[in-house]
Write an enzyme that holds these catalytic residues in place. Sequence first.
Site, mmCIF file in Angstrom:
data_model
loop_
_atom_site.group_PDB
_atom_site.id
_atom_site.type_symbol
_atom_site.label_atom_id
_atom_site.label_comp_id
_atom_site.label_asym_id
_atom_site.label_seq_id
_atom_site.Cartn_x
_atom_site.Cartn_y
_atom_site.Cartn_z
ATOM 1 C CB CYS A 83 52.095 74.407 -14.649
ATOM 2 S SG CYS A 83 53.478 73.352 -15.046
HETATM 3 C C1 BEZ Z 1 53.099 72.491 -19.057
HETATM 4 O O1 BEZ Z 1 52.948 72.693 -17.869
HETATM 5 O O2 BEZ Z 1 52.275 72.851 -19.868
HETATM 6 C C2 BEZ Z 1 54.273 71.736 -19.561
HETATM 7 C C3 BEZ Z 1 55.468 71.831 -18.900
HETATM 8 C C4 BEZ Z 1 56.542 71.146 -19.373
HETATM 9 C C5 BEZ Z 1 56.436 70.348 -20.505
HETATM 10 C C6 BEZ Z 1 55.234 70.233 -21.140
HETATM 11 C C7 BEZ Z 1 54.144 70.940 -20.679
#
Ligand code: BEZ
Length: 256
Positions: A83
């Site tokens: 994200c």
């Molecule tokens: C991320 O944004 O890094 C992420 C969020 C949920 C699961 C896996 C990665």
Amino acid sequence: MIPRQFIRASAPVFRRNAFNAPRVSALRFYSNFKAEEQPRIRIGSTAPNFQADTTQGKIDFHEFIGNNWVVLFSHPADFTPVCTTELGAFAKLAPEFKERGVKMIGLSTEGVESHNDWIKDIEEVATDGAKFGYPIIADASKEVAFKYDMVTEEDFANINSGMVATVRSVFIIDPAKKVRLIMTYPASTGRNSAEVLRVIDALQLADSKGIATPIDWSVGEDVIIPPSVSNEDAKAKFGEFNELKSYLRTTKSPID
Ligand code: BEZ
């Protein structure tokens, strides 16, 4: 007015987020979402309205759209790596979105305080020096996640009992507040910011010039004349065109 299901039934509870991230200020709300009351959003649906807290103050979503195109996108949780790269990439591309008359708005089910702390990190590592200029919705009540179905099957089953991690949903909404594109990615896969811009270019050209765009099209490449346009009208409107089949005609991209 705040709908009954969003009225907190107890003192606020401060929790860690779905990924055990270190700083979270989401409040626990007792919700009463009913599957049968969930809006069914399709291409062409009016984007459901909502009021929400964001990192840039309270909004009424339809007022926020105003007379603009909008990209609404959700992300699973604050302080998560994928994200962080996504929100940084969208922040860097802000001038491109602005040039196309598009407002961006992100969302997760954490609070404004958490989002604001996280934005500092994003600016530090993921925007190449660009300021983070667009709001992030603090959807602690999960109203928007519910209305826009931004959750997995499992989280939908748990939506009334705790915090949920939204999936990577993208909604492109036009100035008439109609949903024009829906994309949903799983949490483990980062989105493609260039694809979001490409679709906006294709939609805006389709609207203004009455054309369609072929597979992998990008700005400047040949476009498709819709079958509803006669050869005579196509000649008058677009000049020269190639007729590969009576239903497959291409022409130079008109200038938008
Ligand atoms: C991320 O944004 O890094 C992420 C969020 C949920 C699961 C896996 C990665």
